[in-house]
Scaffold this motif. Structure first.
Motif, mmCIF file in Angstrom:
data_model
loop_
_atom_site.group_PDB
_atom_site.id
_atom_site.type_symbol
_atom_site.label_atom_id
_atom_site.label_comp_id
_atom_site.label_asym_id
_atom_site.label_seq_id
_atom_site.Cartn_x
_atom_site.Cartn_y
_atom_site.Cartn_z
ATOM 1 N N MET A 1 2.619 6.585 -10.280
ATOM 2 C CA MET A 1 1.971 5.378 -9.802
ATOM 3 C C MET A 1 1.015 4.825 -10.861
ATOM 4 O O MET A 1 0.985 3.634 -11.151
ATOM 5 N N LEU A 4 2.645 2.851 -13.621
ATOM 6 C CA LEU A 4 3.071 1.508 -13.214
ATOM 7 C C LEU A 4 1.884 0.550 -13.193
ATOM 8 O O LEU A 4 1.998 -0.596 -13.634
ATOM 9 N N ILE A 5 0.758 1.025 -12.693
ATOM 10 C CA ILE A 5 -0.442 0.176 -12.664
ATOM 11 C C ILE A 5 -0.882 -0.169 -14.082
ATOM 12 O O ILE A 5 -1.153 -1.336 -14.402
ATOM 13 N N GLU A 17 -6.692 -1.976 -6.840
ATOM 14 C CA GLU A 17 -6.300 -0.755 -6.145
ATOM 15 C C GLU A 17 -7.077 -0.622 -4.837
ATOM 16 O O GLU A 17 -8.302 -0.715 -4.822
ATOM 17 N N ASN A 19 -7.305 2.272 -2.132
ATOM 18 C CA ASN A 19 -6.833 3.644 -2.033
ATOM 19 C C ASN A 19 -7.823 4.497 -1.261
ATOM 20 O O ASN A 19 -9.023 4.499 -1.539
ATOM 21 N N LEU A 71 2.190 -2.994 -4.271
ATOM 22 C CA LEU A 71 2.867 -1.819 -4.824
ATOM 23 C C LEU A 71 2.420 -0.588 -4.048
ATOM 24 O O LEU A 71 1.223 -0.294 -3.961
ATOM 25 N N VAL A 72 3.381 0.141 -3.490
ATOM 26 C CA VAL A 72 3.112 1.387 -2.767
ATOM 27 C C VAL A 72 3.580 2.541 -3.640
ATOM 28 O O VAL A 72 4.733 2.578 -4.069
ATOM 29 N N GLY A 73 2.690 3.498 -3.882
ATOM 30 C CA GLY A 73 2.993 4.592 -4.801
ATOM 31 C C GLY A 73 4.007 5.573 -4.255
ATOM 32 O O GLY A 73 4.318 5.593 -3.053
ATOM 33 N N TYR A 74 4.510 6.427 -5.154
ATOM 34 C CA TYR A 74 5.529 7.400 -4.757
ATOM 35 C C TYR A 74 4.957 8.386 -3.745
ATOM 36 O O TYR A 74 3.757 8.589 -3.662
ATOM 37 N N GLY A 76 5.198 7.581 -0.792
ATOM 38 C CA GLY A 76 4.620 6.623 0.135
ATOM 39 C C GLY A 76 5.523 6.323 1.309
ATOM 40 O O GLY A 76 5.541 5.182 1.801
ATOM 41 N N ASP A 95 7.540 2.515 -4.931
ATOM 42 C CA ASP A 95 7.862 3.433 -6.023
ATOM 43 C C ASP A 95 8.471 4.686 -5.400
ATOM 44 O O ASP A 95 7.764 5.611 -5.003
ATOM 45 N N THR A 344 7.456 -1.172 -17.769
ATOM 46 C CA THR A 344 7.139 -2.027 -16.622
ATOM 47 C C THR A 344 7.364 -3.513 -16.882
ATOM 48 O O THR A 344 7.024 -4.340 -16.024
#
Length: 362
Positions: A1, A4-5, A17, A19, A71-74, A76, A95, A344
């Motif tokens: 993640m 990607l950011i 973010e 989180n 964007l939703v991280g892995y 997720g 992701d 990316t």
């Protein structure tokens, strides 16, 4: 993640973010996917975190308006369902590095458990507008109607920095060129760590005892310790702080990837391979289609599951300094294609197109 950011920011996207971490390690998250009933033990905590995420997301939109994309991280699988609800009508990028059903099956699960986790995967992908995957093999696990994009896992900046620092130390005489071997991971079946232990044993039978550092602990750990019993050149380290890992790996001559024959092992290019290349190590990993496609001549390939082949590859590299140095240079050169900014670019373009499309509808 994180990569990607970093990459989206490097490509001109503004990323905010939101989180509230569950405070679970990757290993614990994978364990929940394998044994989903364990989620109930964190249920109240998870609901509280979702409430906080929803509150913060809505507060952000009140101040800034709707985002161009979310964007939703892995890992997720559940968070993407929340994002789909909170950011209704906003493109959602998932992701999806890990398929829950595939991961559970790789770790020995079967039957109804795998079916339920496959269903969870479908729910997660269905809630997303775009699903990001790391290999073509994983893309093929999606349905034809799913919008997907393949983005290599790549390596964060600190791994390149560690590789540069190690090369400079060797060049200036502050450090000697290493001939040691390192592996790090969770000892999952897809990694094939028992193959590494058998290769070390094979080398010892030939009178060759290079130093191995095996970092981590997991499902195959006890088996590996049993295989390596009596080998004084194999060092086990159950934990290394994440911030110390890049420099530690960079101090080794050879880094080992994955070697299993499991279906999942044939579908991935593990992050440790990208990271080890960026750190300047010569890399040996299994000869699989996704790794060949992504890595080209940047690594040394061996037959999956074949300890003798792995031992031969290690012996050949350590017997020839020029060959070892060339393998390290090839890895370092190949790694340049997998920085955060490069991997990316297509995702940043997708976000810009989504933004333009949304603006055209307003």
């Amino acid at each position: 993640m994180g990569i990607l950011i970093d990459g989206l920011r490097a490509n001109g996207c503004e990323v905010t973010e939101i989180n509230h971490p569950l405070e679970l390690s990757t290993a614990q998250r994978v364990e929940i996917l394998k044994k989903p009933w364990k989620l109930f033990g964190f249920g109240w905590n998870l609901l509280g975190l979702w409430h906080a995420l929803r509150r913060d997301a809505r507060a952000w939109m009140r101040r800034n308006g709707r985002p161009d994309a979310v964007l939703v991280g892995y890992m997720g699988h559940f968070d993407v369902l929340l994002a789909h609800h909170v950011f209704h009508g906003v493109p959602i990028v998932l992701d999806h590095l890990i398929f829950a059903g595939d991961t559970a099956k790789d770790r020995g699960a079967q039957g109804l458990k795998v079916k339920l986790l496959n269903r969870l995967d479908r729910m997660a992908i269905g809630a997303a507008t775009l699903t990001v995957l790391d290999t073509e093999e994983h893309r093929r696990m999606c349905r034809p109607g799913d919008e997907t994009m393949v983005i290599p896992v790549g390596a964060p900046r600190e791994w390149y920095t560690a590789g540069d620092a190690e090369a400079e130390a060797v060049s200036s005489g502050e450090a000697t060129r290493s001939r040691d071997i390192v592996f790090y991971g969770l000892y999952t079946p897809l990694q094939g760590v028992p193959v590494i232990a058998r290769a070390a044993k094979e080398l010892a039978s030939r009178g060759l005892t290079p130093h191995f550092t095996l970092i981590g602990k997991g499902q195959d750990y006890d088996e590996v310790r049993t295989i390596a019993a009596g080998l004084d050149n194999v060092e086990f380290r159950e934990w290394v702080e994440p911030e110390d890992l890049p420099a530690l790996v960079a101090s080794h001559a050879i880094s080992l990837g994955i070697f299993s024959t499991t279906p999942k092992g044939l579908h991935v290019v593990p992050n440790k391979v990208y990271q080890s290349m960026a750190a300047g190590c010569a890399v040996i990993t299994s000869d699989t289609a996704p790794q060949r496609r992504m890595l080209g001549d940047g690594v040394t390939y061996v037959k999956p599951g074949d300890a003798v082949w792995l031992a031969d590859a290690i012996e050949e590299l350590l017997a020839d300094d020029e060959r070892l140095h060339a393998a390290q240079q090839s890895a370092e050169e190949t790694a340049k294609a997998f920085t955060a900014q490069r991997i990316t670019r297509q995702l940043a373009d997708w976000v810009r197109r989504a933004a333009a499309s949304a603006a055209g509808r307003r």
